[in-house]
Design a protein around this motif. Structure first.
Motif: not given
Length: 147
Positions: A14, A16-17, A111-113, A115, A124, A141-144
């Motif tokens: 994605s 965010e990767s 990565g961790s979104h 949720r 997850s 922890r990825v940010q949008p």
């Protein structure tokens, strides 16, 4: 504490990767570790359970081809050779565990979104990788991408 020697980076490819890749590259540079990249594609038959009366093999092949190209581009920016680039068909947590064990990795970076609620209950990949890994796991922890 000693650094890491062999890092497996699980990417969902994605936008965010890049955040996950940057963090892993920083750790690898600090430790003098080699990095491998992995992207796991769940078979379309997993998602649709045979409910669609059509052959999805061509679509699956296109997904794999696109993923290999995206992973190749990500790897090129960090000089990661083709033999350490993995696009695998299967269940993400299981395949990441397998790849890490086969390569003797001492760190998995994913990565961790972050949720919450129902999305967390439904599962997850980061949680699945964490529980069952034979080595350290770093969940970034990825940010949008639009923030």
């Amino acid at each position: 504490m000693a650094g890491y020697n062999n890092i497996l980076v699980g990417l969902d490819l994605s936008e965010e990767s890049s955040q996950v890749l940057e963090r892993a590259a920083q750790i690898a540079a600090d430790s003098g570790a080699q990095m491998s990249l992995a992207h796991i594609i769940e078979p379309l038959t997993f998602a649709y359970g045979g409910d669609i009366p059509m052959d999805l093999s061509e679509v699956q092949e296109q997904l794999q081809t696109q993923a290999k190209e995206q992973l190749r581009k990500a790897a090129a920016s960090l000089n990661i050779p083709p033999e350490r680039q993995h696009v695998v068909l299967g269940q993400p947590a299981t395949e990441i565990h397998r790849l890490a064990e086969e390569a003797g990795c001492d760190l998995i970076v994913i990565g961790s979104h972050g949720r919450h609620g129902l999305a967390l209950l439904l599962g997850s990949t980061a949680n699945g990788v964490l529980h069952g890994a034979g080595c350290d796991v770093l969940a970034v922890r990825v940010q949008p991408a639009n923030q």
